[in-house]
Design an enzyme around this catalytic site. Sequence first.
Site, PDB file in Angstrom:
ATOM      1  N   HIS A 196      50.500  42.971  39.512  1.00  0.00           N
ATOM      2  CA  HIS A 196      49.774  43.098  40.784  1.00  0.00           C
ATOM      3  C   HIS A 196      50.623  43.855  41.804  1.00  0.00           C
ATOM      4  CE1 HIS A 196      46.379  40.519  39.717  1.00  0.00           C
ATOM      5  NE2 HIS A 196      47.246  39.749  39.094  1.00  0.00           N
ATOM      6  N   ASP A 209      42.701  40.571  38.454  1.00  0.00           N
ATOM      7  CA  ASP A 209      42.233  39.256  38.011  1.00  0.00           C
ATOM      8  C   ASP A 209      40.707  39.231  38.037  1.00  0.00           C
ATOM      9  OD1 ASP A 209      44.827  38.472  37.762  1.00  0.00           O
ATOM     10  OD2 ASP A 209      44.883  37.326  39.627  1.00  0.00           O
ATOM     11  N   TYR A 221      46.902  30.826  28.261  1.00  0.00           N
ATOM     12  CA  TYR A 221      48.180  31.311  28.779  1.00  0.00           C
ATOM     13  C   TYR A 221      48.428  30.573  30.092  1.00  0.00           C
ATOM     14  CZ  TYR A 221      51.894  34.486  30.262  1.00  0.00           C
ATOM     15  OH  TYR A 221      53.103  35.007  30.657  1.00  0.00           O
ATOM     16  N   HIS A 263      46.389  30.684  33.605  1.00  0.00           N
ATOM     17  CA  HIS A 263      45.310  31.659  33.437  1.00  0.00           C
ATOM     18  C   HIS A 263      44.038  31.031  32.863  1.00  0.00           C
ATOM     19  CE1 HIS A 263      48.508  34.449  34.368  1.00  0.00           C
ATOM     20  NE2 HIS A 263      47.621  35.409  34.488  1.00  0.00           N
ATOM     21  N   ASP A 303      41.682  29.884  34.811  1.00  0.00           N
ATOM     22  CA  ASP A 303      40.586  30.067  35.760  1.00  0.00           C
ATOM     23  C   ASP A 303      40.302  31.537  36.062  1.00  0.00           C
ATOM     24  OD1 ASP A 303      42.869  30.624  37.148  1.00  0.00           O
ATOM     25  OD2 ASP A 303      42.414  29.319  38.867  1.00  0.00           O
ATOM     26  N   HIS A 304      40.854  32.432  35.249  1.00  0.00           N
ATOM     27  CA  HIS A 304      40.545  33.857  35.371  1.00  0.00           C
ATOM     28  C   HIS A 304      41.120  34.589  34.157  1.00  0.00           C
ATOM     29  CE1 HIS A 304      44.730  33.819  36.862  1.00  0.00           C
ATOM     30  NE2 HIS A 304      44.773  35.113  36.621  1.00  0.00           N
ATOM     31  N   HIS A 315      43.351  38.022  33.439  1.00  0.00           N
ATOM     32  CA  HIS A 315      44.159  39.060  34.083  1.00  0.00           C
ATOM     33  C   HIS A 315      44.272  40.255  33.139  1.00  0.00           C
ATOM     34  CE1 HIS A 315      48.025  40.636  35.931  1.00  0.00           C
ATOM     35  NE2 HIS A 315      48.174  41.047  34.686  1.00  0.00           N
TER      36      HIS A 315
END
Length: 242
Positions: free
Chosen positions: A186, A193, A220, A223, A225-226, A228
Amino acid sequence: MIRRLGRLLAALALTAATTVAGVTLTAGAAQADGCYTWGRTLSQGASGEDVRQLQIRVAGYPGYGAVLGLDGAFGPATRSAVIRFQQAYGLPADGIAGPQTFNRLYALQDDDCTPANFSYPELNKCNSDWSGGAVSASTARFNALVSMWKLQAMRHALGDVSISISSSFRSYACNSAVGGASNSRHLYGDGVDLVGSPSFCRLAQQARYHGFGQILGPGYPDHNDHTHVAAVGGWSAPNCGI
Ligand SMILES: [Zn+2]
């Protein structure tokens, strides 16, 4: 949308008139595109900035697990990416970027060169000038642009679904504020994301085909809730079989 439709119609009118006195003009020679206009047909062996501009826009079509180089040299990988792009849009799939391919790209891109369904503000909810990350502001902004073209390919492959972005470019300050990893992509502008539908796993699985060297998703750490995606870094989404 109306603006794009107008440009598409103009492009179609141009295509119908490209043979004048036996001379066939090269692709889009008189096309007035707000972002970028190609002036010649491109095929394997070509090189230059126009090839690089093409590579940026077909960066989402490198094939499974691959990342297309943006080097301005039209080699076999670029040809394959052009073929996949042409197939995705029902064009004759000859691997040569000519009027039909360019007109499709003109219809897909906005005047600031972002693809139709993504925008710079969506990719930067941190600040207004892309500063403060791990690379220069212009590099971060460019990296975000490339990620947008990859996402455009991915959303089309998923049936033109709407893809929602919860976070993308972060300055070091923004990254710290959300507890991002110290080497997070990022900070470079290309990390994105993804949230919402389709499922996080569906997004992670599909991303493997669209030039994302880094995919982190459910299973992972941090991760669940999204999903990447980013340009480089490896894949891990154990709950999705990745
Ligand atoms: Zn992320």
